[in-house]
Design an enzyme around this catalytic site. Structure first.
Site, PDB file in Angstrom:
ATOM      1  N   CYS A  78      42.991  33.290  36.608  1.00  0.00           N
ATOM      2  CA  CYS A  78      42.283  32.129  36.082  1.00  0.00           C
ATOM      3  C   CYS A  78      43.092  31.478  34.959  1.00  0.00           C
ATOM      4  CB  CYS A  78      40.863  32.485  35.661  1.00  0.00           C
ATOM      5  SG  CYS A  78      39.837  31.008  35.477  1.00  0.00           S
ATOM      6  N   HIS A 182      38.981  34.228  40.675  1.00  0.00           N
ATOM      7  CA  HIS A 182      38.757  35.537  40.058  1.00  0.00           C
ATOM      8  C   HIS A 182      38.700  36.613  41.139  1.00  0.00           C
ATOM      9  CE1 HIS A 182      37.885  34.372  35.888  1.00  0.00           C
ATOM     10  NE2 HIS A 182      37.464  33.241  36.427  1.00  0.00           N
ATOM     11  N   GLU A 184      38.495  39.637  40.775  1.00  0.00           N
ATOM     12  CA  GLU A 184      37.543  40.676  40.337  1.00  0.00           C
ATOM     13  C   GLU A 184      36.097  40.241  40.540  1.00  0.00           C
ATOM     14  OE1 GLU A 184      39.069  38.578  38.487  1.00  0.00           O
ATOM     15  OE2 GLU A 184      37.932  38.091  36.679  1.00  0.00           O
TER      16      GLU A 184
END
Lengths: 205, 251
Positions: A78, A182, A184
């Site tokens: 990001c 992202h 994650e």
């Protein structure tokens, strides 16, 4: 060990949670030694470009990152992805890490909602990129951002479309990668990308 | 292309999942972390925890739930309910939430939206709104779980919310909530037309086609439901398959 650089940016725990979940040895750190000893480096980040560069400079990590990213795998996530470019234009012109040619500027799409937030589909540009291993044709990942990279097509592993094209995953062609999304927070698709990164870096899991 | 999102919501009290019908007669069931994991397996695009605990101790329990969930579920998590201050926002994000949803307190203190957006970024400030119809194409905003009418015009409020820097609106219709007759399409349409930020439809989903219906008839960005998923009448993947079949972009 994978070093997750902790320079005061928010939301670094989610990257750590994902690596922990995958059973990958990792450390949140701002120590030069840790970064030098790590197999791979992750630079997360949520916030503004110039603020983040200031924090990195104050932590004395800019040179370490530049040096280490020439010899070991590096993933910016990001804002961390945006920082790898030469310049950012969020609020003011600001030098980035300069690991990949290009700049970061506002997304201008008058008919669309900004920030670009939500799940968008990856459109592959460099199909044999090792970070994409095991991914299918229809993979969605989670984005939240108002600025995007402007860079050479040869550095873009995958785009997504939001009005115009947005570089979603970029590389210097060697050790440096940047994900505008992202991983994650991108479910199994994101976890696969993180695993691929870790495997590349040579960390065992 | 940006996909439309399907969001299961877990109403949590004292660390346990509950679901109210029209905000009353609350039934209790289940472990929120397990429920969130199940929704994640089903393909939920985001998970919302709505904390209906009033007590201070209860908030701590809620943060533990968020912390545990964030270790196992890798899609965005939103936490709403009882968030009153910038410190509450900070604590909730630190526990692992990606967004907070502020509702009553945003009405009582609109500056909370601005402060939250300035400090943490607009993308993590969702404003939850409970509204009820008063006349044709007229709705007012309620607070305290739909119990108190603030006499505030809905359209005026959503415009103000956007201007203060909210990243998203979660729009719950008190009229359709728990009734299971579909989302409140007229209300959604008006709100989506009034703002540029994403609007999440909430309240009223009762059958499979209600979700696609909301996406086909309005420009809402996401649809949220609680009991329908919670009582396993529908799964998230069934809903997404139906939307996909109807040409709606889904993850």
């Amino acid at each position: 060990m994978i070093a997750i650089i902790d320079y005061g940016a928010g939301n670094i725990f989610s990257v750590k949670n994902a690596l922990d979940y995958l059973g990958i040895e990792n450390k949140l750190t701002k120590s030069k030694d840790d970064i030098e000893n790590a197999k791979g480096i992750i630079l997360p980040g949520v916030g503004a470009f110039s603020w983040a560069m200031k924090m990195l400079r104050e932590s004395g990590l800019v040179e370490t990152i530049k040096e280490q990213a020439k010899k070991k795998y590096f993933l910016g996530i990001c804002l961390g992805m945006q920082l790898i470019f030469e310049k950012g234009y969020e609020f003011e012109e600001c030098d980035g890490l300069g690991l990949v040619k290009g700049k970061v500027d506002k997304i201008i799409e008058p008919d669309l909602v900004i920030p670009h937030m939500g799940w968008n589909r990856l459109e592959y540009n460099i199909k044999d990129c090792p970070l994409l291993e095991g991914l299918g044709e229809e993979e969605y990942v989670y984005f939240v951002h108002s600025y995007k990279a402007f860079c050479n097509d040869e550095n873009v592993v995958a785009y997504c479309t939001y009005g115009n094209k947005i570089p979603a995953l970029v590389t210097d062609g060697k050790f440096v990668f940047g994900a505008q999304f992202h991983p994650e927070k991108s479910g199994n698709t994101g976890l696969k990308i993180l695993k691929n990164f870790v495997r590349l870096s040579g960390e065992v899991y | 292309m940006l996909a439309k999102r399907i969001i299961p919501c877990l109403d949590v009290r004292d660390g346990k999942v509950v679901k109210g019908v029209n905000f009353e007669g609350i039934k209790e069931v289940g472990d929120p972390v397990l429920c969130a994991e199940e929704y994640n397996r089903q393909g939920a695009d985001e998970i919302v925890f709505y904390d209906i605990t009033a007590s201070y101790e209860g908030r701590g329990v809620m943060l533990d739930v968020v912390r545990e969930t964030a270790k196992k579920v890798f899609v965005p998590l939103t936490v709403g309910g009882g968030i009153k201050t910038v410190d509450d926002i900070r604590e909730t994000l630190r526990a692992g939430a990606d967004k907070v949803s502020v509702n009553s307190q945003a009405v009582l203190n609109p500056q909370l939206i601005k402060e939250g957006a300035d400090i943490f970024g607009c993308q993590c400030i969702c404003v939850g709104i409970d509204a009820k119809k008063t006349a044709e194409n007229k709705w007012t905003v309620y607070i305290n779980g739909g119990r108190v009418d603030m006499g505030l015009d809905l359209i005026e409020w959503v415009k103000k919310v956007e201007q203060l820097g909210a990243g998203e609106i979660c729009l719950n219709s008190i009229d359709t909530d728990g009734v299971r007759g579909g989302f409140d399409i007229p209300m959604l349409k008006e709100v989506v037309n009034a703002v540029k930020i994403p609007v999440i439809a909430s309240g009223g989903a009762g059958k499979l086609s209600d979700f696609a219906d909301a996406f086909l008839r309005t420009d809402c960005s996401a649809a949220l439901a609680a009991s329908l998923f919670h009582f396993k009448e529908l799964t998230v993947d069934e809903v997404k398959a139906d939307c996909r079949k109807k040409g709606i972009a889904m993850r």
